[in-house]
Design a protein around this motif. Structure first.
Motif, PDB file in Angstrom:
ATOM      1  N   ASP A 218      -2.162  -1.885 -35.868  1.00 39.25           N
ATOM      2  CA  ASP A 218      -1.048  -2.000 -36.808  1.00 39.25           C
ATOM      3  C   ASP A 218      -0.107  -3.098 -36.326  1.00 39.25           C
ATOM      4  OD1 ASP A 218       1.030  -1.718 -38.540  1.00 39.25           O
ATOM      5  OD2 ASP A 218       1.304   0.434 -38.251  1.00 39.25           O
TER       6      ASP A 218
ATOM      7  N   ASP B  67       2.482  -4.180 -38.165  1.00 38.71           N
ATOM      8  CA  ASP B  67       3.672  -4.146 -39.007  1.00 38.71           C
ATOM      9  C   ASP B  67       4.906  -3.600 -38.308  1.00 38.71           C
ATOM     10  OD1 ASP B  67       2.351  -5.224 -41.138  1.00 38.71           O
ATOM     11  OD2 ASP B  67       1.625  -3.272 -41.832  1.00 38.71           O
TER      12      ASP B  67
ATOM     13  N   ARG C 115     -14.750  -4.803 -40.780  1.00 36.87           N
ATOM     14  CA  ARG C 115     -13.836  -4.811 -41.912  1.00 36.87           C
ATOM     15  C   ARG C 115     -14.236  -3.674 -42.836  1.00 36.87           C
ATOM     16  NH1 ARG C 115     -14.067  -9.834 -43.091  1.00 36.87           N
ATOM     17  NH2 ARG C 115     -12.072 -10.435 -42.187  1.00 36.87           N
TER      18      ARG C 115
ATOM     19  N   SER D 153     -19.646  -8.393 -41.822  1.00 31.97           N
ATOM     20  CA  SER D 153     -18.284  -8.236 -41.313  1.00 31.97           C
ATOM     21  C   SER D 153     -18.210  -7.535 -39.965  1.00 31.97           C
ATOM     22  CB  SER D 153     -17.432  -7.454 -42.321  1.00 31.97           C
ATOM     23  OG  SER D 153     -17.849  -6.093 -42.387  1.00 31.97           O
TER      24      SER D 153
ATOM     25  N   LYS E  21      -7.464   1.451 -35.945  1.00 33.18           N
ATOM     26  CA  LYS E  21      -7.103   0.114 -36.382  1.00 33.18           C
ATOM     27  C   LYS E  21      -5.891  -0.350 -35.589  1.00 33.18           C
ATOM     28  CE  LYS E  21      -3.782   1.020 -40.095  1.00 33.18           C
ATOM     29  NZ  LYS E  21      -3.410   0.679 -41.489  1.00 33.18           N
TER      30      LYS E  21
ATOM     31  N   LEU F  36      -6.619 -10.622 -37.569  1.00 25.94           N
ATOM     32  CA  LEU F  36      -7.387  -9.930 -38.593  1.00 25.94           C
ATOM     33  C   LEU F  36      -6.861  -8.515 -38.825  1.00 25.94           C
ATOM     34  CD1 LEU F  36     -10.935 -11.073 -37.492  1.00 25.94           C
ATOM     35  CD2 LEU F  36      -9.569 -12.026 -39.335  1.00 25.94           C
ATOM     36  N   THR F  37      -5.704  -8.427 -39.488  1.00 30.98           N
ATOM     37  CA  THR F  37      -5.015  -7.148 -39.623  1.00 30.98           C
ATOM     38  C   THR F  37      -5.807  -6.120 -40.414  1.00 30.98           C
ATOM     39  OG1 THR F  37      -3.882  -7.973 -41.596  1.00 30.98           O
ATOM     40  CG2 THR F  37      -2.770  -8.272 -39.494  1.00 30.98           C
ATOM     41  N   ASP F  38      -6.803  -6.566 -41.200  1.00 30.75           N
ATOM     42  CA  ASP F  38      -7.536  -5.594 -41.985  1.00 30.75           C
ATOM     43  C   ASP F  38      -8.782  -5.088 -41.270  1.00 30.75           C
ATOM     44  OD1 ASP F  38      -8.810  -8.013 -42.071  1.00 30.75           O
ATOM     45  OD2 ASP F  38      -9.498  -7.813 -44.145  1.00 30.75           O
ATOM     46  N   ARG F  39      -8.944  -5.416 -40.006  1.00 33.99           N
ATOM     47  CA  ARG F  39     -10.148  -5.007 -39.280  1.00 33.99           C
ATOM     48  C   ARG F  39      -9.916  -3.668 -38.581  1.00 33.99           C
ATOM     49  NH1 ARG F  39     -13.919  -8.870 -39.542  1.00 33.99           N
ATOM     50  NH2 ARG F  39     -15.260  -7.697 -38.161  1.00 33.99           N
ATOM     51  N   CYS F  40     -11.029  -2.947 -38.426  1.00 32.95           N
ATOM     52  CA  CYS F  40     -11.004  -1.634 -37.784  1.00 32.95           C
ATOM     53  C   CYS F  40     -11.997  -1.634 -36.632  1.00 32.95           C
ATOM     54  CB  CYS F  40     -11.358  -0.539 -38.779  1.00 32.95           C
ATOM     55  SG  CYS F  40     -10.280  -0.487 -40.233  1.00 32.95           S
TER      56      CYS F  40
END
Length: 451
Positions: A52, A54, A125, A132, A50, A32-36
């Motif tokens: 990362d 990438d 999220r 979320s 978060k 879930l790369t968009d989760r914080c």
């Protein structure tokens, strides 16, 4: 993989990166790369970060801020556990997740984890999407003991719930970076499932748990609270009895011609004495929420997670509302606690961090439910913290769990008090209850006459 207690060397980190990089694509959906994340720090502030996925590039400005590095990096070792709930999940899934979270909390406070520090962690999220937020913990082992990891994996391996908690393990690199390694169950065992760099992020405008509270703590309607208890009848038989009582109450009730006054206040503010004195003076009916028909089950529901506990108290308000409607046709009605106390304790419990993270004034969470009978006047009795402590000691009574929390946790008490003051439609009229009984009674009666 480096063993617990061994710092990562440059060559080890290179090998780990080589191992992690091919996995990044395959586990991107799982991670879930968009989760914080929002971590509650010991000073009641929140640190947001978060993960990362990438690449291993160095974060802008060097490593993470000191408060994150000290809690997530070496010396010591930290683990994140979050209990997932699908955004579209119904009440049953939310109830199961809340009960698992509570069970993990109790297990992580003792045994092999007795020497560890436990902090609240929220996995969310960004963007304020309802459903979320995932509640969890940061487990900080200052000893960096391998047995802690083994005990944690055994604990999670014994979880029969699905989906299982998300588990991450944090580690520092020699370059000052923080990494999180993800663990996933596979063929009955927990295995490494990829890695990510920890990057601090700005704090969002509102606490990330707020969008979820109308379905988990501050219920805006009778139906919302009923749905929760309906998911509990298989393991709490009393939940069905509460539902039956609620179903006997009309969905729309109207107040009679006589006034309805609610008196709120923390324990030891003189609320019991004042409510009885006022009802005597006005020849009024005195009602309490939760009402006697369900109040004897408080201990059962108080031992459950917030979502169940607050659903019980919310439905107690609707049962009382039915009684208010009947009695207010014949005489004034005084109510000992009502919806405001249900909502304020929920907000103080579920919103991590300090006072600054409560919803801003005029937020919809402070608004009275549209389907609940509304009183004419709400009075909030207040005394200083020191006076409350003296009164509690003088009573010599056993403290309730909420009272113990109010006394031990100054921030929790302040959040309850400020939430009371933010309530609207109707709001609370503050009454200084530190004076003698006769003067407080005179003040209350004067407010009732003037309003």
């Amino acid at each position: 993989m480096a063993s617990a207690g061994r710092p990562l060397t440059g060559s080890m980190l290179g090998r780990l990166r080589a191992q992690w990089q091919p996995r990044r694509e395959t586990c991107a959906g799982v991670m879930l790369t968009d989760r914080c994340f929002a971590l509650e720090l010991p000073d009641c502030t929140l640190a947001h970060f978060k993960l990362d996925h990438d690449g291993p590039g160095r974060p802008p400005g060097g490593g993470p801020p000191p408060h994150l590095a000290s809690l997530l990096g070496s010396p010591g070792r930290s683990y994140s556990l979050c209990v997932p709930v699908a955004p579209e999940a119904g009440c049953g899934a939310r109830v199961r997740a809340a009960r698992l979270h509570q069970r993990l909390l109790r297990q992580l406070r003792g045994g092999a984890f007795a020497q560890c520090q436990l902090l609240r962690l929220l996995d969310y999220r960004p963007g304020g999407q309802p459903g979320s937020a995932h509640h969890g913990f940061l487990l900080r082992d200052p000893r960096d003991c391998l047995e802690t990891r083994r005990a944690l994996l055994r604990l999670l391996g014994a979880c029969e719930e699905s989906p299982r908690p998300h588990l991450g393990e944090f580690e520092s690199s020699p370059q000052g970076q923080l990494w999180q390694r993800r663990w996933e169950p596979e063929d009955g065992e927990w295995r490494e499932a990829g890695s990510a760099l920890v990057r601090p992020i700005p704090e969002p405008e509102l606490h990330p748990v707020l969008p979820d509270l109308t379905s988990s703590a501050v219920f805006p309607s009778r139906e919302a609270a009923q749905a929760v208890l309906e998911a509990c009848t298989s393991f709490i038989p009393e939940a069905q009895v509460v539902l039956d009582l609620v179903n006997q109450c009309p969905k729309q009730v109207q107040k009679g011609k006589f006034p309805v006054i609610v008196i709120e206040g923390l324990d030891a503010t003189g609320k019991t004495t004042v409510t009885q004195s006022v009802s005597d003076s006005l020849k009024a009916v005195l009602l309490k929420s939760p009402p006697p028909s369900v109040a004897h089950w408080r201990e059962i529901f108080d031992d459950e997670p917030t979502i169940i506990r607050r659903a019980f108290y919310s439905l107690g308000n609707y049962i009382v509302a039915s009684e208010i409607a009947k009695k207010s046709t014949q005489s004034p009605v005084i109510v000992d606690r009502y919806w405001h106390s249900t909502a304020t304790y929920a907000l103080a419990t579920e919103i991590s961090g300090g006072l600054q993270y409560l919803p801003p004034a005029h937020h919809h969470l402070y608004q009275w439910p549209k389907d609940l009978l509304k009183p004419d006047l709400v009075l909030l009795l207040t005394v200083s913290p020191e006076e409350r402590v003296q009164r509690i000691a003088g009573r010599g009574l056993e403290k309730t769990r909420e009272e113990a929390e109010l006394e031990a946790n100054k921030v929790f008490r302040q959040k309850v008090e400020l939430s009371y003051q933010h309530m609207e439609n109707p709001g609370c009229h503050l009454v200084d209850a530190s004076a003698c009984r006769e003067k407080v009674l005179q003040t209350v009666l004067s407010l009732i006459r003037n309003n």
